[in-house]
Each structure stands twice: as structure tokens, then as C-alpha cells.
Scaffold this motif. Structure first.
Motif, mmCIF file in Angstrom:
data_model
loop_
_atom_site.group_PDB
_atom_site.id
_atom_site.type_symbol
_atom_site.label_atom_id
_atom_site.label_comp_id
_atom_site.label_asym_id
_atom_site.label_seq_id
_atom_site.Cartn_x
_atom_site.Cartn_y
_atom_site.Cartn_z
ATOM 1 N N LEU A 82 69.367 94.887 63.814
ATOM 2 C CA LEU A 82 68.050 94.786 63.164
ATOM 3 C C LEU A 82 67.453 93.402 63.393
ATOM 4 O O LEU A 82 66.244 93.256 63.608
ATOM 5 C CB LEU A 82 68.174 95.063 61.660
ATOM 6 C CG LEU A 82 68.635 96.476 61.256
ATOM 7 C CD1 LEU A 82 68.662 96.597 59.736
ATOM 8 C CD2 LEU A 82 67.723 97.535 61.853
ATOM 9 N N ASP A 85 66.261 93.241 67.035
ATOM 10 C CA ASP A 85 65.060 94.051 67.254
ATOM 11 C C ASP A 85 63.806 93.381 66.721
ATOM 12 O O ASP A 85 62.699 93.655 67.191
ATOM 13 C CB ASP A 85 65.217 95.419 66.568
ATOM 14 C CG ASP A 85 66.159 96.337 67.352
ATOM 15 O OD1 ASP A 85 66.427 96.049 68.531
ATOM 16 O OD2 ASP A 85 66.613 97.348 66.770
ATOM 17 N N THR A 86 63.968 92.528 65.727
ATOM 18 C CA THR A 86 62.786 91.954 65.060
ATOM 19 C C THR A 86 62.734 90.430 65.178
ATOM 20 O O THR A 86 61.962 89.786 64.482
ATOM 21 C CB THR A 86 62.790 92.328 63.564
ATOM 22 O OG1 THR A 86 64.013 91.865 62.972
ATOM 23 C CG2 THR A 86 62.703 93.834 63.368
#
Ligand SMILES: [Zn+2]
Length: 324
Positions: A82, A85-86
Motif C-alpha cells: 500500500l 502504491d501510494t
């Protein structure tokens, strides 16, 4: 050679998609298992590229010498998916540093579950290498970092890793909730590699580390002893709390280096300036406190008073010299 992608943790996300923690497994024979883990910090990408290059090397090996892989090599490129991805260093949405969440809990919150699943997956490995890429502010020469608690067992691996510095940390800086510390505590030898800079790739460092990894794995019996590998050419300097000098900014401004990274520096030699963006004058000179080598150099130029700009590892005292 058997090659597969395995899922070690799969969690339902609020919008009903799934987060999967995955590893690539290359299995040759019943020899030892080794692993590379990366992407614990979502803004550090050097380890992801390393996993790609190792996978490509193993694919080529399967063509060239299918019997040369005697054990198992596992690649974990993205332990904090996560965050990656960000572009978040910590684990969204918790804001928790995954490398302060080990050994974790299988029934805890997300970062703890990732940690627990990773610990379970890595149990029994003969060696784990956790690859970091500093942060977005500082560029690091390829180095191994070891807690002195485990130095005796880890130094022989670290010396053959083809990197430039081994930084031995003292007891006060031991961070018990890191993956490396938790693995070493659990009897799984684990080394931390720091290289490059956050949000960037430094392919030349990757190739340097691959040479070291392959030689160490061959020494462990993961790769056939007669497989020809590029030789280890980098001799590491040993850094420790007495010979590492920190250069912190005397004032806020823009740090402009005058020297290259990994260059020999002389005591009093000019390393850079802090300048004012408002006016034409320089605010401060940055000079080396000792003879040595610059192994950390600031990449992000804005500094506040006290910001770290560089680290120098001092040259060794002459042999037979008086020791304090
Ligand atoms: Zn990191």
C-alpha cells in the motif's frame, strides 16, 4: 528449476479488493533457502529493482545451467504494497513504520499482520538480506548495517557482500522492532543493506550488490561451487560509533555540495556551502572534520539548522598506534 509466485498474506480491503503480499520463489534442490526482502518503506525503490535483476539472472541461469541452483532463492520485492502504491514511506492509512512493527501479530492491525506473515514466511532461511534505499533526503554508498549484538555471526557474510562500508551499530542504537533484529533474535541470520536514495534507482549499486549476494549464496551452498561468478572487488571499510562523523547544518538554507559522493576528503577540506535563496551571499561553509571518505551525502538541498548533510567515515589510525 521450479519457479512460482506465492501469496503469503491476502487481506480484504474496505472496497472489497484484496491486498496480497507476494514472493517469487526459485527452487532448485534441497539446499539452503535464502531471501531478499525489500519495499518495507514505500518510498524506497532500489530493492524492487534488485529483485527484478535477480529474477532475470535466475531465469538466465535456468537456461544456461539448470542444475546450478542447489537450494531456494526467495524474492520479496514489496513488503509494504500500500505504501509503494501510494508513495508513502509508512503503512497507509496507519502512518506506522513497518520496520518498527516486527515481529508483529497475526491478529493485530495491518502493519502487524504483514510483519507476522513475513516472519512466518522467512522462518528457516539460511540468510535474509533486507534492502533499504535511505530516504529522499540522503544518498548512501552501498553499505551493510549490523547491530553489534549479532556482529560475530553476521560479519563474515557482510565482508563478502561486495559493498563499500560495514556500519557496526552500538547497543544504544539497537532497534528491536525491525525485521532484521527480529529475524536475528529468532535465529534467522539477517543483514540490512542501505544503498542509493529514496524514490530513485541506482543500477550500478544494484549490480555491485548482486555480485556480493551471488558469492555469499554460493558460499552457503545455494549455488553450485563450480558456477562461475563475477568476483567480489569491493573491500568494505568498517564504520562504528567512534569513526563516523556527522555533519549537521549550522543554519537553514540550501546545501550545495562541492564534492562527489564516496570521495576521499581531508580534515578541513571544503565539502559544500549553505547558501541563501534570498540573496547572493553564502551563509556557511561545510568542511570535513577529519581525513576519511564521504559515504552519506545530502540529495535534497533544503536544510534546516541541524539537518544532516553528510557523514564521513574517518581513515583508520595507523597500525600499532597508541590506542586511547
Ligand atoms: Zn528503509
Amino acid at each position: 528449476m521450479d519457479k512460482r509466485v506465492e501469496t503469503l498474506l491476502s487481506l480484504e480491503m474496505p472496497y472489497r479488493e484484496r491486498m496480497r503480499l507476494q514472493r517469487s520463489v526459485f527452487r532448485g534442490g534441497d539446499g539452503p533457502r535464502v531471501a531478499v526482502v525489500a519495499g518495507i518503506h514505500g518510498d524506497e525503490l532500489e530493492g524492487l529493482y534488485l529483485c527484478h535483476r535477480l529474477a532475470a539472472w535466475l531465469d538466465a541461469l535456468a537456461e544456461r545451467r539448470p542444475g546450478a541452483l542447489l537450494g531456494t532463492i526467495e524474492l520479496y520485492p514489496a513488503l509494504n504494497p500500500l505504501g509503494l502504491d501510494t508513495l508513502a514511506r509508512t503503512v497507509p492509512p496507519y502512518g506506522v513504520d513497518l520496520n518498527r512493527s516486527f515481529p508483529g501479530h497475526a491478529r493485530g492491525v495491518l502493519p502487524q499482520r504483514i510483519a507476522a506473515a513475513t516472519m512466518t514466511a522467512l522462518a528457516g532461511c539460511a540468510l535474509v538480506v533486507d534492502v533499504h534505499a535511505s530516504n529522499i533526503y540522503l544518498r548512501e554508498i552501498p553499505q551493510v548495517r549490523i547491530n553489534h549484538v549479532f556482529a560475530e555471526s553476521l560479519l563474515p557474510y557482510a565482508r563478502r557482500m561486495n559493498l563499500d562500508v560495514i556500519w557496526l551499530h552500538g547497543a544504544v542504537t539497537v532497534l528491536e522492532a525491525t525485521i532484521a533484529h527480529s529475524l536475528n533474535e529468532a535465529g534467522v541470520p539477517a543483514l540490512v543493506v542501505e544503498m542509493g536514495v529514496g524514490m530513485r534507482l541506482t543500477p550500478v549499486y544494484t549490480e555491485q550488490l548482486i555480485t556480493g549476494l551471488l558469492n555469499v549464496w554460493q558460499g552457503l551452498g545455494v549455488l553450485a561451487a563450480d558456477l562461475e561468478l563475477a568476483p567480489v572487488t569491493h573491500e568494505p571499510r568498517l564504520a562504528h560509533e567512534d569513526n563516523v562523523h556527522y555533519l549537521n547544518a549550522a543554519t537553514s538554507g540550501l546545501f550545495v555540495p562541492e564534492v562527489e559522493h564516496w570521495k576521499a576528503v581531508r580534515a578541513g577540506g571544503l565539502l559544500g556551502h549553505i547558501v541563501s535563496p534570498m540573496e547572493g551571499r553564502r551563509l556557511a561553509e561545510v568542511r570535513s572534520p577529519c581525513d576519511g571518505v564521504l559515504f552519506t551525502l545530502r540529495e535534497y538541498p533544503l536544510v534546516y539548522e541541524g539537518s544532516l548533510m553528510a557523514r564521513v567515515v574517518a581513515d583508520a589510525e595507523p597500525e600499532n598506534g597508541e590506542s586511547a
